[in-house]
Write a protein that holds these residues in place. Structure first.
Motif, short mmCIF file in Angstrom:
data_model
loop_
_atom_site.label_atom_id
_atom_site.label_comp_id
_atom_site.label_asym_id
_atom_site.label_seq_id
_atom_site.Cartn_x
_atom_site.Cartn_y
_atom_site.Cartn_z
N PRO A 199 46.20 61.83 -83.28
CA PRO A 199 46.63 60.61 -82.61
C PRO A 199 46.41 59.41 -83.52
CG PRO A 199 44.71 61.59 -81.50
CD PRO A 199 45.02 62.45 -82.68
N ALA A 200 47.21 58.38 -83.35
CA ALA A 200 47.00 57.15 -84.12
C ALA A 200 45.66 56.53 -83.75
CB ALA A 200 48.14 56.17 -83.83
N GLN A 201 45.24 56.70 -82.50
CA GLN A 201 43.97 56.17 -82.02
C GLN A 201 42.85 56.83 -82.82
OE1 GLN A 201 46.49 57.24 -80.16
NE2 GLN A 201 46.81 55.89 -78.44
N GLY A 202 42.03 56.02 -83.48
CA GLY A 202 40.89 56.58 -84.22
C GLY A 202 41.25 57.04 -85.63
N LEU A 203 42.48 56.81 -86.07
CA LEU A 203 42.87 57.28 -87.42
C LEU A 203 42.02 56.63 -88.51
CD1 LEU A 203 45.00 58.86 -89.16
CD2 LEU A 203 46.17 56.66 -89.39
N ARG A 204 41.65 57.45 -89.50
CA ARG A 204 41.04 56.93 -90.72
C ARG A 204 41.71 57.60 -91.90
NH1 ARG A 204 35.10 55.35 -90.41
NH2 ARG A 204 34.93 54.62 -88.28
N LEU B 63 40.95 53.67 -72.72
CA LEU B 63 40.87 55.03 -73.29
C LEU B 63 41.47 56.05 -72.33
CD1 LEU B 63 37.32 54.96 -74.94
CD2 LEU B 63 39.56 54.83 -76.06
N ALA B 64 41.21 55.85 -71.00
CA ALA B 64 41.76 56.79 -70.02
C ALA B 64 43.28 56.68 -70.00
CB ALA B 64 41.18 56.47 -68.64
N THR B 65 43.80 55.43 -70.07
CA THR B 65 45.25 55.25 -70.09
C THR B 65 45.83 55.90 -71.34
OG1 THR B 65 44.89 53.15 -69.02
CG2 THR B 65 47.07 53.51 -69.93
N ASP B 66 45.21 55.64 -72.47
CA ASP B 66 45.69 56.23 -73.73
C ASP B 66 45.78 57.75 -73.62
OD1 ASP B 66 46.22 54.15 -75.40
OD2 ASP B 66 44.31 54.19 -76.45
N ALA B 67 44.74 58.35 -73.05
CA ALA B 67 44.71 59.82 -72.98
C ALA B 67 45.85 60.34 -72.11
CB ALA B 67 43.36 60.28 -72.44
N LEU C 232 45.11 51.65 -86.88
CA LEU C 232 46.17 51.62 -87.90
C LEU C 232 46.02 50.41 -88.81
CD1 LEU C 232 49.01 52.72 -85.50
CD2 LEU C 232 48.20 54.01 -87.49
N LEU C 233 45.75 49.25 -88.22
CA LEU C 233 45.60 48.05 -89.05
C LEU C 233 44.34 48.17 -89.91
CD1 LEU C 233 46.83 45.28 -86.58
CD2 LEU C 233 48.10 46.47 -88.37
N GLY C 234 43.37 48.93 -89.41
CA GLY C 234 42.15 49.17 -90.20
C GLY C 234 42.41 50.05 -91.41
N CYS C 235 43.53 50.74 -91.44
CA CYS C 235 43.88 51.59 -92.59
C CYS C 235 44.68 50.82 -93.64
CB CYS C 235 44.74 52.78 -92.12
SG CYS C 235 43.86 53.96 -91.11
N ALA C 236 44.96 49.54 -93.37
CA ALA C 236 45.83 48.78 -94.27
C ALA C 236 45.01 47.77 -95.07
CB ALA C 236 46.88 48.04 -93.45
#
Ligand SMILES: C[S@@+](CC[C@H](N)C(=O)[O-])C[C@H]1O[C@@H](n2cnc3c(N)ncnc32)[C@H](O)[C@@H]1O
Length: 221
Positions: free
Chosen positions: A110-115, A8-12, A141-145
């Motif tokens: 962000p794509a992270q956490g998208l719904r 998460l820190a790297t992502d941020a 993202l895969l969770g949205c598919a």
């Protein structure tokens, strides 16, 4: 620090660098995309979109792919474009407003956490290297598919080893656009194992690629 907290820190940090880069690049971005237009067309073609389909343009930027996606799914389909850069997305918003599409939805996120409020039939990753390198973005993202959804990817990668000296140039080119510019040997290697029917082919003499796969059907790969 656990692996998850570290991710998460790297992502941020990566995301913050990317937003800053696209603040500077947004105004001139479209003018740089001419040479990759055939790749955009081929990648979208790979999705095999049909009228009525729901498609997500991941990291849609200024929305250059939106007219092509909207045309493929027609007035009864749905298109989502998501991007974390307000500067890039402002241009996408103008494009959608001028065209008057009511079934193209833009989200500054962000794509992270998208719904999303629906499951999509297809996902487009067109030159979205940072997102491909983020496990939490891929999870969301895969969770949205829906199971069986089609996925198409295009991007930059290192030349094959026999052209290795040119890879410094590839790296420097990538730095200007991405918060996490490394990992250019197999940039898809966090996504590919999560899909079925994965295949890829080189473009631009080996410094690019187009790839495709499918979200596994429920219950297996
Ligand atoms: C090279 S541009 C590609 C834009 C568009 N897909 C195209 O083909 O023209 C990469 C885009 O990804 C977006 N991006 C990078 N990291 C992101 C993240 N974690 N979440 C959402 N968007 C992100 C950037 O803001 C930028 O607009």
């Amino acid at each position: 620090m656990t692996d998850r907290t570290c991710d998460l820190a790297t992502d941020a940090a990566v995301r913050a660098r990317s937003v800053a880069r696209y603040r500077r690049r947004a105004a001139g971005y479209d003018a740089t995309c001419g040479p990759t237009w055939p790749i955009r067309l081929a990648t979208i073609e790979t999705l095999g979109l049909r009228p009525g389909d729901r498609v997500l343009d991941v990291g849609c930027g200024t929305g250059l792919s939106l007219p092509l996606l909207r045309e493929a799914v027609g007035p009864n389909g749905r298109v989502w474009g998501i991007d974390q850069s307000p500067d890039m997305l402002a241009q996408a918003r103008r494009r959608v407003a001028e065209a008057g599409w009511s079934n193209v939805h833009l989200l500054e996120t962000p794509a992270q956490g998208l719904r999303l409020d629906d499951r999509v039939d297809a996902l487009l990753f067109h030159y979205t290297h940072d997102i491909l390198r983020s496990t939490s973005a891929l999870d969301a993202l895969l969770g949205c598919a829906r199971p069986g959804a089609r996925v198409a990817v295009a991007g930059i990668k290192f030349f094959p080893r026999w052209l290795a000296p040119l890879n410094l140039w590839v790296y420097l080119k990538n730095v200007g656009y991405n918060g996490a510019p490394g990992e250019l040997r197999t940039p898809w290697d966090r996504l590919a194992p999560r899909l079925t029917d994965w295949e890829w082919q080189p473009t631009q003499w080996g410094m690019g690629y187009i790839a495709s796969g499918r979200v596994p059907e429920a219950g297996g790969r």
